[in-house]
Design a protein around this motif. Structure first.
Motif, PDB file in Angstrom:
ATOM      1  N   UNK A  28       1.265 -20.232  -5.374  1.00  0.00           N
ATOM      2  CA  UNK A  28       2.084 -19.272  -6.140  1.00  0.00           C
ATOM      3  C   UNK A  28       1.382 -17.920  -6.262  1.00  0.00           C
ATOM      4  N   UNK A  29       2.183 -16.842  -6.317  1.00  0.00           N
ATOM      5  CA  UNK A  29       1.623 -15.492  -6.410  1.00  0.00           C
ATOM      6  C   UNK A  29       0.647 -15.353  -7.571  1.00  0.00           C
ATOM      7  N   UNK A  30       0.954 -15.981  -8.706  1.00  0.00           N
ATOM      8  CA  UNK A  30       0.067 -15.841  -9.865  1.00  0.00           C
ATOM      9  C   UNK A  30      -1.248 -16.605  -9.687  1.00  0.00           C
ATOM     10  N   UNK A  31      -1.328 -17.488  -8.700  1.00  0.00           N
ATOM     11  CA  UNK A  31      -2.590 -18.179  -8.402  1.00  0.00           C
ATOM     12  C   UNK A  31      -3.462 -17.373  -7.446  1.00  0.00           C
ATOM     13  N   UNK A  32      -2.829 -16.528  -6.631  1.00  0.00           N
ATOM     14  CA  UNK A  32      -3.580 -15.783  -5.610  1.00  0.00           C
ATOM     15  C   UNK A  32      -4.681 -14.943  -6.244  1.00  0.00           C
ATOM     16  N   UNK A  33      -4.400 -14.339  -7.398  1.00  0.00           N
ATOM     17  CA  UNK A  33      -5.406 -13.486  -8.050  1.00  0.00           C
ATOM     18  C   UNK A  33      -6.643 -14.280  -8.478  1.00  0.00           C
ATOM     19  N   UNK A  34      -6.505 -15.594  -8.615  1.00  0.00           N
ATOM     20  CA  UNK A  34      -7.641 -16.440  -8.992  1.00  0.00           C
ATOM     21  C   UNK A  34      -8.493 -16.839  -7.792  1.00  0.00           C
ATOM     22  N   UNK A  35      -7.993 -16.592  -6.601  1.00  0.00           N
ATOM     23  CA  UNK A  35      -8.723 -16.968  -5.387  1.00  0.00           C
ATOM     24  C   UNK A  35      -9.573 -15.774  -4.944  1.00  0.00           C
ATOM     25  N   UNK A  36     -10.720 -15.618  -5.579  1.00  0.00           N
ATOM     26  CA  UNK A  36     -11.548 -14.447  -5.285  1.00  0.00           C
ATOM     27  C   UNK A  36     -12.519 -14.690  -4.138  1.00  0.00           C
ATOM     28  N   UNK A  37     -12.922 -15.942  -3.941  1.00  0.00           N
ATOM     29  CA  UNK A  37     -13.836 -16.244  -2.842  1.00  0.00           C
ATOM     30  C   UNK A  37     -13.179 -17.209  -1.862  1.00  0.00           C
ATOM     31  N   UNK A  38     -13.760 -17.300  -0.693  1.00  0.00           N
ATOM     32  CA  UNK A  38     -13.276 -18.246   0.306  1.00  0.00           C
ATOM     33  C   UNK A  38     -13.371 -19.669  -0.246  1.00  0.00           C
ATOM     34  N   UNK A  39     -14.447 -19.955  -0.961  1.00  0.00           N
ATOM     35  CA  UNK A  39     -14.611 -21.281  -1.568  1.00  0.00           C
ATOM     36  C   UNK A  39     -13.506 -21.606  -2.559  1.00  0.00           C
ATOM     37  N   UNK A  40     -13.068 -20.603  -3.347  1.00  0.00           N
ATOM     38  CA  UNK A  40     -11.947 -20.811  -4.271  1.00  0.00           C
ATOM     39  C   UNK A  40     -10.702 -21.248  -3.508  1.00  0.00           C
ATOM     40  N   UNK A  41     -10.455 -20.588  -2.382  1.00  0.00           N
ATOM     41  CA  UNK A  41      -9.269 -20.905  -1.582  1.00  0.00           C
ATOM     42  C   UNK A  41      -9.380 -22.301  -0.978  1.00  0.00           C
ATOM     43  N   UNK A  42     -10.560 -22.649  -0.483  1.00  0.00           N
ATOM     44  CA  UNK A  42     -10.770 -23.991   0.083  1.00  0.00           C
ATOM     45  C   UNK A  42     -10.492 -25.052  -0.981  1.00  0.00           C
ATOM     46  N   UNK A  43     -11.050 -24.868  -2.176  1.00  0.00           N
ATOM     47  CA  UNK A  43     -10.858 -25.823  -3.266  1.00  0.00           C
ATOM     48  C   UNK A  43      -9.388 -25.920  -3.659  1.00  0.00           C
ATOM     49  N   UNK A  44      -8.717 -24.770  -3.772  1.00  0.00           N
ATOM     50  CA  UNK A  44      -7.302 -24.762  -4.159  1.00  0.00           C
ATOM     51  C   UNK A  44      -6.464 -25.523  -3.126  1.00  0.00           C
ATOM     52  N   UNK A  45      -6.678 -25.225  -1.850  1.00  0.00           N
ATOM     53  CA  UNK A  45      -5.906 -25.873  -0.788  1.00  0.00           C
ATOM     54  C   UNK A  45      -6.163 -27.379  -0.775  1.00  0.00           C
ATOM     55  N   UNK A  46      -7.437 -27.769  -0.923  1.00  0.00           N
ATOM     56  CA  UNK A  46      -7.771 -29.198  -0.908  1.00  0.00           C
ATOM     57  C   UNK A  46      -7.068 -29.913  -2.071  1.00  0.00           C
ATOM     58  N   UNK A  47      -7.096 -29.312  -3.257  1.00  0.00           N
ATOM     59  CA  UNK A  47      -6.443 -29.923  -4.421  1.00  0.00           C
ATOM     60  C   UNK A  47      -4.923 -29.945  -4.263  1.00  0.00           C
TER      61      UNK A  47
END
Length: 82
Positions: A60-79
């Motif tokens: 969701x668009x409101x989650x994108x702002x929380x993905x500041x690092x590549x690791x954040x994105x990896x964790x979000x996608x995995x979850x």
């Protein structure tokens, strides 16, 4: 089936390389999208859309702002893959 962190990282590196031309080996979990990789908001939205398609997840668009690092994105996608 959920993918491993390494598989997700590799997929994100491919997407970022296609969008920005950055070498895949520069895309590391501790790297900031904006500060280290110099990805602007427009490119970030393209990365997000491509990641949603590649990994079959919804970011969701409101989650994108929380993905500041590549690791954040990896964790979000995995979850999100469950």
């Amino acid at each position: 089936m959920a993918q491993s962190d390494a598989e997700i990282l590799s997929g994100l590196a491919d997407i970022i390389n296609e969008e920005t031309g950055l070498e895949q080996d520069l895309v590391q979990p501790d790297k900031s999208f904006t500060e280290d990789l110099d990805i602007d908001s427009l490119s970030m939205m393209t990365v997000v859309v491509n990641a949603e398609e590649k990994f079959d997840v919804r970011i969701p668009d409101d989650e994108v702002k929380n993905l500041t690092t590549v690791g954040d994105a990896v964790t979000y996608i995995k979850n999100a893959q469950g």
